[in-house]
Scaffold this active site. Structure first.
Site, PDB file in Angstrom:
ATOM      1  N   LEU A  32       0.781  -1.177   0.230  1.00  7.81           N
ATOM      2  CA  LEU A  32       0.006  -0.119   0.094  1.00  7.81           C
ATOM      3  C   LEU A  32       0.879   1.392  -0.083  1.00  7.81           C
ATOM      4  O   LEU A  32       1.795   1.311   0.961  1.00  7.81           O
ATOM      5  CB  LEU A  32      -0.798   0.118   1.254  1.00  7.81           C
ATOM      6  CG  LEU A  32      -1.791  -1.460   1.438  1.00  7.81           C
ATOM      7  CD1 LEU A  32      -3.022  -1.013   2.385  1.00  7.81           C
ATOM      8  CD2 LEU A  32      -2.485  -1.551   0.016  1.00  7.81           C
ATOM      9  N   ARG A  75       2.589  15.420   5.768  1.00  8.84           N
ATOM     10  CA  ARG A  75       3.223  15.880   6.838  1.00  8.84           C
ATOM     11  C   ARG A  75       4.986  16.010   6.485  1.00  8.84           C
ATOM     12  O   ARG A  75       5.812  16.286   7.441  1.00  8.84           O
ATOM     13  CB  ARG A  75       3.091  14.918   8.149  1.00  8.84           C
ATOM     14  CG  ARG A  75       1.775  15.434   9.006  1.00  8.84           C
ATOM     15  CD  ARG A  75       1.635  14.752   9.902  1.00  8.84           C
ATOM     16  NE  ARG A  75       1.135  13.410   9.767  1.00  8.84           N
ATOM     17  CZ  ARG A  75       1.154  12.298  10.649  1.00  8.84           C
ATOM     18  NH1 ARG A  75       1.763  12.381  11.790  1.00  8.84           N
ATOM     19  NH2 ARG A  75       0.693  11.219  10.037  1.00  8.84           N
ATOM     20  N   THR A  85      -7.406   1.646   4.257  1.00  9.44           N
ATOM     21  CA  THR A  85      -6.501   0.594   3.969  1.00  9.44           C
ATOM     22  C   THR A  85      -7.267  -0.844   3.511  1.00  9.44           C
ATOM     23  O   THR A  85      -6.825  -1.317   2.588  1.00  9.44           O
ATOM     24  CB  THR A  85      -5.705   0.065   5.231  1.00  9.44           C
ATOM     25  OG1 THR A  85      -6.783  -0.240   6.399  1.00  9.44           O
ATOM     26  CG2 THR A  85      -4.457   1.107   5.648  1.00  9.44           C
ATOM     27  N   ASN A  89      56.867   7.189 -11.750  1.00  6.31           N
ATOM     28  CA  ASN A  89      56.674   8.494 -10.758  1.00  6.31           C
ATOM     29  C   ASN A  89      56.230   9.649 -11.387  1.00  6.31           C
ATOM     30  O   ASN A  89      56.957  10.070 -12.259  1.00  6.31           O
ATOM     31  CB  ASN A  89      58.120   8.728  -9.989  1.00  6.31           C
ATOM     32  CG  ASN A  89      57.867   9.675  -9.038  1.00  6.31           C
ATOM     33  OD1 ASN A  89      57.188  10.487  -9.042  1.00  6.31           O
ATOM     34  ND2 ASN A  89      58.541   9.188  -7.933  1.00  6.31           N
TER      35      ASN A  89
HETATM   36  C1  UD1 Z   1      -3.213   1.468  10.236  1.00  2.00           C
HETATM   37  C2  UD1 Z   1      -3.912   0.043  11.006  1.00  2.00           C
HETATM   38  C3  UD1 Z   1      -3.631   0.297  12.392  1.00  2.00           C
HETATM   39  C4  UD1 Z   1      -2.170  -0.022  12.559  1.00  2.00           C
HETATM   40  C5  UD1 Z   1      -1.381   1.026  11.683  1.00  2.00           C
HETATM   41  C6  UD1 Z   1       0.182   0.860  11.684  1.00  2.00           C
HETATM   42  C7  UD1 Z   1      -5.966   0.243   9.518  1.00  2.00           C
HETATM   43  C8  UD1 Z   1      -7.504   0.573   9.610  1.00  2.00           C
HETATM   44  N1  UD1 Z   1      -5.383   0.752  10.632  1.00  2.00           N
HETATM   45  O1  UD1 Z   1      -3.365   2.699  10.870  1.00  2.00           O
HETATM   46  O2  UD1 Z   1      -4.226  -0.763  13.121  1.00  2.00           O
HETATM   47  O3  UD1 Z   1      -1.692   0.226  13.993  1.00  2.00           O
HETATM   48  O4  UD1 Z   1      -1.602   1.045  10.246  1.00  2.00           O
HETATM   49  O5  UD1 Z   1       0.836   1.948  11.162  1.00  2.00           O
HETATM   50  O6  UD1 Z   1      -5.711  -0.481   8.590  1.00  2.00           O
HETATM   51  N2  UD1 Z   1      -3.184   3.765   2.494  1.00  2.00           N
HETATM   52  C9  UD1 Z   1      -3.632   3.596   1.125  1.00  2.00           C
HETATM   53  N3  UD1 Z   1      -4.823   3.871   0.973  1.00  2.00           N
HETATM   54  C10 UD1 Z   1      -5.538   4.233   1.917  1.00  2.00           C
HETATM   55  C11 UD1 Z   1      -5.277   4.541   3.014  1.00  2.00           C
HETATM   56  C12 UD1 Z   1      -3.880   4.070   3.493  1.00  2.00           C
HETATM   57  O7  UD1 Z   1      -2.677   3.213   0.201  1.00  2.00           O
HETATM   58  O8  UD1 Z   1      -6.721   4.435   1.284  1.00  2.00           O
HETATM   59  C13 UD1 Z   1      -1.656   3.341   3.001  1.00  2.00           C
HETATM   60  C14 UD1 Z   1      -0.840   4.487   3.448  1.00  2.00           C
HETATM   61  O9  UD1 Z   1      -0.199   5.324   2.276  1.00  2.00           O
HETATM   62  C15 UD1 Z   1       0.047   3.906   4.547  1.00  2.00           C
HETATM   63  C16 UD1 Z   1      -0.783   2.783   4.729  1.00  2.00           C
HETATM   64  O10 UD1 Z   1      -1.501   2.262   4.126  1.00  2.00           O
HETATM   65  O11 UD1 Z   1       1.227   3.582   3.759  1.00  2.00           O
HETATM   66  C17 UD1 Z   1      -1.376   2.911   6.245  1.00  2.00           C
HETATM   67  O12 UD1 Z   1      -2.354   4.031   6.207  1.00  2.00           O
HETATM   68  P1  UD1 Z   1      -2.376   4.979   7.587  1.00  2.00           P
HETATM   69  O13 UD1 Z   1      -3.415   5.735   7.469  1.00  2.00           O
HETATM   70  O14 UD1 Z   1      -1.225   5.273   8.028  1.00  2.00           O
HETATM   71  O15 UD1 Z   1      -2.702   3.729   8.656  1.00  2.00           O
HETATM   72  P2  UD1 Z   1      -3.680   3.863   9.964  1.00  2.00           P
HETATM   73  O16 UD1 Z   1      -5.125   3.845   9.406  1.00  2.00           O
HETATM   74  O17 UD1 Z   1      -3.279   5.272  10.636  1.00  2.00           O
END
Ligand code: UD1
Ligand code: CA
Length: 460
Positions: free
Chosen positions: A10, A17, A85, A380
């Site tokens: 993903l 940020r 995710t 040299n």
């Molecule tokens: C997610 C988990 C959480 C875990 C955490 C670890 C879920 C709902 N939660 O949190 O339990 O502790 O990761 O870091 O899964 N991404 C996409 N498309 C999207 C959303 C996210 O590609 O629509 C990718 C982001 O780029 C990132 C990764 O997925 O690389 C995780 O997304 P992020 O929003 O950081 O995860 P959290 O929901 O905070």
């Protein structure tokens, strides 16, 4: 039966940020894009299918990564809206085989190791395994809910967690190994009925539990393996964790670092015995050091091989070069790509060498530029010697045969050849070949004016 292994990475997040025009997964750690680390790890596993879910800056990501990973076929899948995710994995389903299992990884979690992933894959017995970790500060992360028997029941996100659930310190890394059949079954049924109105991938856990599946959990060897990058501070802190791990591995292998916190390895470094590395040395790309190599402060060594017992004095830059045994270099020497220094040769201060071979025992000790040259053994090269290898349009070769002596401050205008054991007088401009065993002068003769009176200052 060995089942096929897919990887879903993903990488659709924008990385707001980071405050960058570059997509987050192209930010570099140890000199390599974050996504590159993940893909390199995939290459160490036997992966049959690699799917990268991209969003923001997809063209840039594909242009950078697609090109570098030609030997690992990547299936690029666009997620135009970041709805969570679970949604991200769902858009990958069209590319995902019905059979086999998948590792779910993140483009911004760069340091998960192939060993950890192999263990995670082995732990997937009933259909799903996950990487979790007990941490002192779980804030912001999904928590692992276990039942009275210790079996995993669900994952609760921070924003959905009750006060009691917020006390749980076992967190979800977000990295799983799941049977493809389960992904195909569960993902279409995800809802976004939660605090963030996102499709949570984590909800597949309770779906699996409802199907009677026992979910296996393992921990990574190092905490940094599951750390993600969301801002510059986290990137820098992960870089330090990684450097510390590389340096520790090298210390265990017998390398002496003057200060293990003041060296950076941006690539791979393999070393012999009794190597010493002083402060502020940077290694880039693939480097090898032989036994008893001594590297003083401030050197930058990139994609180079340094032979046994070489002594590299402070502030040398060595790029894509091959250095034999017992060679002395620097201080302040610059070896540019395709430099080959044979055993026991010597390159001194303020010497630049490019695309040249320097023979056994030959010396270029002071203030020289040697480019496109082949220098034999026992030569040299005097201080200030320049190979004039470029006429403004083309590059030309200089050949210096064995045991030649080049006097100081000579210019060798290429193409030119200096024959075996020839001598070039200091200050010469050599434009024609010099035969073996001859002495070449290429300078004006000195004249003397007797009784010369210096000018005196005009009085006003
Ligand atoms: C997610 C988990 C959480 C875990 C955490 C670890 C879920 C709902 N939660 O949190 O339990 O502790 O990761 O870091 O899964 N991404 C996409 N498309 C999207 C959303 C996210 O590609 O629509 C990718 C982001 O780029 C990132 C990764 O997925 O690389 C995780 O997304 P992020 O929003 O950081 O995860 P959290 O929901 O905070
Ligand atoms: Ca996150």
């Amino acid at each position: 039966m060995t089942s096929s292994l897919s990887v879903i990475i993903l990488a659709a997040g924008k990385g707001t940020r980071m405050q960058s025009a570059k997509p987050k997964v192209l930010q570099t750690l140890a000199g390599k894009p974050l996504l590159g680390h993940v893909l390199d790890t995939c290459q160490q596993l036997k992966v049959d299918e690699t799917i990268v879910v991209y969003g923001f800056g997809g063209d840039q990501v594909q242009a950078t990564i697609g090109h570098n990973y030609e030997h690992l076929p990547i299936n690029w899948v666009a997620q135009t809206e970041q709805l969570g995710t679970g949604h991200a994995v769902k858009v990958a389903l069209s590319q995902l085989p019905k059979q086999g299992q998948s590792l779910i990884l993140y483009g911004d979690v760069p340091l998960v190791s192939s060993q950890t992933l192999a263990a995670l894959q082995s732990a997937n017995i009933e259909g799903m395994s996950m990487l979790t970790l007990t941490v002192s500060n779980p804030f912001g992360l999904g928590r692992i809910k276990r039942n009275a028997n210790g079996a995993i029941e669900a994952i609760v996100e921070q924003k959905d967690a009750s006060n009691a659930e917020q006390q749980i310190t076992e967190i979800n890394s977000g990295i799983y190994c799941v049977d493809n059949a389960l992904l195909h079954k569960y993902l279409p049924n995800l809802s976004n009925d939660n605090a963030q109105q996102e499709y949570y991938l984590t909800d597949i856990v309770k779906m699996a539990v409802a199907d009677g599946i026992t979910i296996a959990a393992i921990e990574p060897e190092h905490a940094f393996e599951i750390e993600g990058v969301n801002n510059r501070q986290q990137l820098a802190s992960l870089e330090r964790s990684w450097q510390s791990k590389l340096v520790t591995d090298l210390q265990v292998a017998g390398v002496q670092f003057a200060d293990p916190t003041r060296v950076d390895i941006r690539g791979s470094l393999s070393t012999g015995q009794d190597v010493f590395v002083d402060v502020n040395v940077v290694f880039e790309g693939d480097c090898t050091l032989g036994d008893n190599v001594y590297i003083e402060a401030g050197c930058v060594i990139k994609n180079s091989h340094i032979g046994n017992a070489c002594y590299i004095k402070p502030y040398c830059v060595i790029d894509s070069s091959t250095v034999g045994a017992g060679v002395d270099i620097g201080p302040f020497a610059h070896l540019r790509p395709d430099t080959v220094l044979a055993d026991n040769s010597k390159v001194g201060n303020f010497v630049e060498i490019k695309k040249s071979t320097i023979g056994h025992g030959s010396k270029i000790n002071h203030l020289s530029y040697i480019g496109d040259a082949t220098i034999g053994t026992g030569v040299n090269v005097g201080a200030g010697t320049i190979t004039c290898n470029y006429d403004g349009v083309n590059k030309a070769q200089t050949i210096i045969e064995d045991h030649v002596f080049i006097g100081s401050n000579s210019s060798l205008v290429a193409p030119v050849k200096i024959g075996d054991t020839a001598t070039v007088a200091a200050g010469s401009v050599i434009t024609e070949d010099v035969g073996a065993h001859t002495l070449a002068f290429g300078r004006a003769r000195q004249t003397i004016k007797s009784n010369y009176m210096r000018p005196t200052k005009i009085q006003k």
